[in-house]
Write a protein that holds these residues in place. Structure first.
Motif, short mmCIF file in Angstrom:
data_model
loop_
_atom_site.label_atom_id
_atom_site.label_comp_id
_atom_site.label_asym_id
_atom_site.label_seq_id
_atom_site.Cartn_x
_atom_site.Cartn_y
_atom_site.Cartn_z
N LEU A 3 -9.81 87.40 84.04
CA LEU A 3 -9.75 87.64 85.48
C LEU A 3 -11.11 87.54 86.17
CD1 LEU A 3 -7.18 90.50 86.10
CD2 LEU A 3 -7.08 88.15 86.91
N ARG A 4 -12.16 88.02 85.54
CA ARG A 4 -13.46 87.98 86.21
C ARG A 4 -13.92 86.54 86.44
NH1 ARG A 4 -16.67 93.48 84.62
NH2 ARG A 4 -14.87 94.81 84.91
N ASP A 5 -13.61 85.63 85.53
CA ASP A 5 -13.91 84.22 85.79
C ASP A 5 -13.10 83.72 86.98
OD1 ASP A 5 -15.76 83.95 83.74
OD2 ASP A 5 -14.54 82.59 82.52
N LEU A 6 -11.83 84.08 87.04
CA LEU A 6 -11.02 83.69 88.20
C LEU A 6 -11.62 84.25 89.48
CD1 LEU A 6 -8.49 82.39 89.47
CD2 LEU A 6 -7.34 84.58 89.10
N PHE A 7 -12.04 85.49 89.46
CA PHE A 7 -12.64 86.09 90.66
C PHE A 7 -13.86 85.29 91.12
CE2 PHE A 7 -11.07 90.73 89.79
CZ PHE A 7 -9.76 90.33 90.02
N CYS A 8 -14.68 84.81 90.18
CA CYS A 8 -15.84 84.00 90.54
C CYS A 8 -15.41 82.64 91.09
CB CYS A 8 -16.76 83.81 89.33
SG CYS A 8 -17.57 85.34 88.81
N GLN A 9 -14.33 82.09 90.55
CA GLN A 9 -13.81 80.83 91.09
C GLN A 9 -13.33 81.04 92.53
OE1 GLN A 9 -10.92 80.29 87.95
NE2 GLN A 9 -12.03 78.54 87.11
N LEU A 10 -12.63 82.14 92.77
CA LEU A 10 -12.15 82.42 94.12
C LEU A 10 -13.29 82.59 95.11
CD1 LEU A 10 -9.26 84.93 93.29
CD2 LEU A 10 -9.07 82.48 93.83
N ALA A 11 -14.39 83.14 94.64
CA ALA A 11 -15.55 83.35 95.52
C ALA A 11 -16.16 82.03 95.97
CB ALA A 11 -16.59 84.22 94.83
#
Length: 182
Positions: A98-106
Motif C-alpha cells: 500500500l505505501r508504494d501505491l500511496f506514493c504512486q497516487l501522490a
C-alpha cells in the motif's frame, strides 16, 4: 460498534481523509469503495481466485479497480501486493504494498490499464482545474508526509517495475490457470 472502513489501518486513515475532502479526488481517478466488495468474481469462478483478492478502490474514472492480492496469510494486510483489474481487461501488479501505491497516487498521474499492461501516463486531465481539486491533492500529499514520511514517486512506473520484479513471475504462474477460459 466498529466504524472502521477496513481491517487495514492505512486504508482507515485514507478513508478519514477522503471524508474530510468531501468528494474531491486525492489523485486522478482514485476513490475508495466498500472494502472487500466482490467486483472481481466475474473474472474467474475458481474459489481460490475470488478469495485471493480484497478490492478497495476505483483506479480510474472508467471502472478499473485496485485490490490487495492475498499471497499468503500475513497479518499485516498493508504489506500485500496491490493489483489492478482493468475495465477493458487485464489484471496487473501495480505496487509491492500500500505505501508504494500511496506514493504512486501522490504523483497524480492517471493509470492506464489494458490486457497487456498497466502504467501511469503523463497527466492530460482536467480535474486539477475544478475548484477544490488542487487543494485536495495537496492535502493528500501533506497527509502522506505527515503519516508515513513519504512523498510522490518521481516515476510511479518504477514502483510497478519493482512490484513486477518482486512478484511478477509468481503472480503470472498463480493466476494463469485460474483465468483461462476453456
Amino acid at each position: 460498534m466498529d466504524s472502521a472502513y477496513s481491517p487495514v489501518p492505512e486504508l482507515n486513515l485514507l478513508s478519514e481523509l477522503e471524508k474530510r475532502l468531501d468528494g474531491e479526488f486525492i489523485s486522478d481517478g482514485f476513490e475508495l469503495f466498500a472494502f472487500g466488495e466482490r467486483k472481481h468474481d466475474s473474472w474467474s469462478d475458481a474459489p481460490e481466485f475470488v478469495e485471493a483478492f480484497l478490492p478497495f478502490a476505483e483506479a480510474t474514472g472508467s471502472g478499473s479497480f485496485y485490490a490487495l492480492w492475498c499471497v499468503d496469510d500475513r497479518a499485516d494486510l498493508a504489506t500485500l501486493p496491490v493489483v489492478v483489474f482493468g475495465d477493458e481487461g487485464g489484471i496487473h501488479l501495480t505496487a509491492r504494498h500500500l505505501r508504494d501505491l500511496f506514493c504512486q497516487l501522490a504523483s497524480d498521474r492517471p493509470l492506464s490499464v489494458d490486457w497487456g499492461d498497466a502504467y501511469f501516463a503523463e497527466y492530460e486531465g482536467y480535474h486539477r482545474e475544478r475548484a477544490g481539486a488542487p487543494q485536495a491533492h495537496e492535502t493528500y500529499v501533506a497527509w502522506l508526509d505527515q503519516h508515513f514520511g513519504l512523498g510522490a514517486a518521481s516515476d510511479p512506473n518504477d514502483l510497478i517495475k519493482a512490484a513486477q520484479n518482486d512478484f511478477g513471475a509468481w503472480f503470472e504462474t498463480w493466476i494463469a490457470p485460474l483465468t483461462q477460459k476453456g
